[in-house]
Design a protein around this motif. Structure first.
Motif, PDB file in Angstrom:
ATOM      1  N   ILE A 157       2.154   1.762  -3.535  1.00 49.25           N
ATOM      2  CA  ILE A 157       1.113   2.293  -4.430  1.00 49.25           C
ATOM      3  C   ILE A 157       0.842   3.754  -4.113  1.00 49.25           C
ATOM      4  CG2 ILE A 157      -1.330   2.091  -5.074  1.00 49.25           C
ATOM      5  CD1 ILE A 157      -1.065  -0.921  -4.712  1.00 49.25           C
ATOM      6  N   ASP A 158       0.877   4.125  -2.831  1.00 45.02           N
ATOM      7  CA  ASP A 158       0.714   5.534  -2.443  1.00 45.02           C
ATOM      8  C   ASP A 158       1.804   6.395  -3.091  1.00 45.02           C
ATOM      9  OD1 ASP A 158      -1.562   5.897  -0.938  1.00 45.02           O
ATOM     10  OD2 ASP A 158      -0.633   5.258   0.929  1.00 45.02           O
ATOM     11  N   LYS A 194      -5.499   0.365  -3.974  1.00 38.61           N
ATOM     12  CA  LYS A 194      -4.601  -0.312  -3.023  1.00 38.61           C
ATOM     13  C   LYS A 194      -5.243  -1.610  -2.535  1.00 38.61           C
ATOM     14  CE  LYS A 194      -4.409   3.572  -0.793  1.00 38.61           C
ATOM     15  NZ  LYS A 194      -4.152   4.611   0.235  1.00 38.61           N
ATOM     16  N   ARG A 222       0.831  -1.208   0.000  1.00 37.46           N
ATOM     17  CA  ARG A 222       0.000   0.000   0.000  1.00 37.46           C
ATOM     18  C   ARG A 222       0.869   1.263   0.000  1.00 37.46           C
ATOM     19  NH1 ARG A 222      -5.419  -0.705   1.236  1.00 37.46           N
ATOM     20  NH2 ARG A 222      -5.552   1.418   2.114  1.00 37.46           N
TER      21      ARG A 222
END
Length: 405
Positions: A171-172, A184, A168
């Motif tokens: 992806i952020d 996510k 996550r």
């Protein structure tokens, strides 16, 4: 290492056969006996907690299964093959746990657990140090096997949460850098009906992590009870062997002592038969599905990214360990039941009266028929059965990899 009797009894009281198993099953809400307390409020609270677990688990498994079906039949789905394998792996593992949890509510299971608990107390009061030491050794085997399963299972769950957290964050960072809106992932891919998980990401993530803990607890607890009962069967067989080795055929009350041992042997046979009746279809389910489960988790660490390998590798270790612990413990029951015939034959039966000779001969004949835990209505569960599971897993991996390519 030699220990005096007081030390032995102290350790045995601290770690009976069902020591870790009992507490883990209480935490999982599926311990079939009453809590060891007279406090009605605590009993009521535990009853509510147990009821919530029984509602949560089938709901969770249904949500996971529905999403898996939707992911496989929807042509427009963006699910990766890795996610499909992950979902299938969770469903198989939790299906076995669900079946085990239902079986554990049976009345016969309560009788078996009561019998083991009572026998633990009686062994402590035994005046025979060898008997106490034998039982203590088996209690240690049970405790270490259960701890190993518990530690591996929870480490697998923790690594699953950490890997999801790392993914996550990646992806952020990607979304901020490229001004994208890539979704996510969550630890579990569940069916949420009309709920948008992205809008309630924090709540869904917290719930998912709680699900990981509960599922690890349920998974480990059901396996621990399974193994503890099998190891206990080996314990009572070994204790019976010690009694026959020490049998004094020259004593005045040899007939009465022999009668008592014959009755104890019958009790052992009945206990193993009752245990087999309880778990044989659970063993069959493990035999049929564990090979597929090992195959799916193997595909995961073959195809996943290198920085996402910890969780599938740890879960593979859990499945590998439980498969061989099951095969080894079941095989021990068979071997120890056959050893009894050799012990009886080696005693000086030829100098006894015809009545004692006949009794010993019947026992030798009966002991030559091994006590076994069967794979459903099929053959006995042994180390060879565990190897068969791994061979089947290897075949499944080959088929899956061909389709994956």
């Amino acid at each position: 290492m030699k220990m005096n009797r007081q030390t032995v009894i102290k350790e045995l009281k601290a770690k009976p056969i069902l020591n870790y198993t009992r507490y883990s099953l209480i935490m999982a809400g599926i311990w079939p006996l009453r809590l060891a307390t007279q406090n009605r409020l605590l009993q009521r609270m535990y009853s509510i907690y147990s009821g919530l677990i029984k509602v949560y688990f089938p709901s969770f498994l249904l949500s996971l299964s529905v999403q898996f079906i939707l992911s496989t039949i929807d042509e427009n789905t963006d699910e990766n093959p890795e996610n499909i394998f992950s979902q299938l792996n969770y469903i198989i593992g939790l299906l076995i746990v669900g079946v085990a949890a239902v079986i554990y509510q049976d009345k016969n299971v309560k009788e078996i657990l009561n019998y083991i608990t009572q026998d633990d107390k009686e062994v402590v009061c035994s005046k025979d140090k060898d008997i106490v030491l034998c039982h203590l050794k088996q209690a240690r085997v049970s405790s270490r096997s259960c701890l190993l399963i518990m530690i591996l299972t929870f480490w697998s769950g923790v690594s699953m949460c950490l890997e999801n957290f790392y993914r996550r964050l990646e992806i952020d960072h990607y979304n901020k850098h490229y001004n994208e809106s890539v979704e996510k992932p969550f630890p579990y891919v569940l069916y949420y009906y009309n709920l948008d998980p992205e809008k309630h990401a924090t709540s869904v993530l917290v719930a998912n992590n709680i699900f990981v803990v509960l599922n690890c607890l349920l998974f480990a607890s059901t396996k621990m009870l399974f193994f503890s009962c099998i190891i206990y069967s080996t314990s009572i067989l070994k204790r019976l062997q010690i009694k026959f080795v020490k049998l004094d055929l020259c004593g005045k009350s040899v007939s009465q002592v022999l009668r008592d041992l014959v009755q104890q042997h019958q009790n052992v046979i009945e206990f193993v038969a009752k245990l087999n009746k309880w778990i044989k279809y659970l063993v069959l389910l493990e035999f049929l599905l564990n090979s597929l489960n090992i195959a799916t988790v193997s595909i995961q660490f073959i195809t996943f990214e290198k920085n996402m390998l910890a969780s599938p590798i740890l879960f593979f270790c859990v499945l590998f360990t439980q498969t061989f612990v099951l095969g080894w413990t079941a095989n021990e029951i068979k071997c120890q039941s056959l050893v009894l015939a050799d012990i009886l034959y080696c005693c000086p039966w030829y100098d006894q009266s015809e009545k004692i000779k006949s009794t010993l001969l019947i026992m030798i004949l009966r002991a030559q028929k091994p006590l076994v835990l069967t794979i459903g209505p099929l053959d006995a569960m042994t180390i060879q059965s565990a190897l068969a599971i791994l061979k089947a897993s290897y075949s499944y991996v080959g088929v899956m990899m061909n389709n994956y390519k």
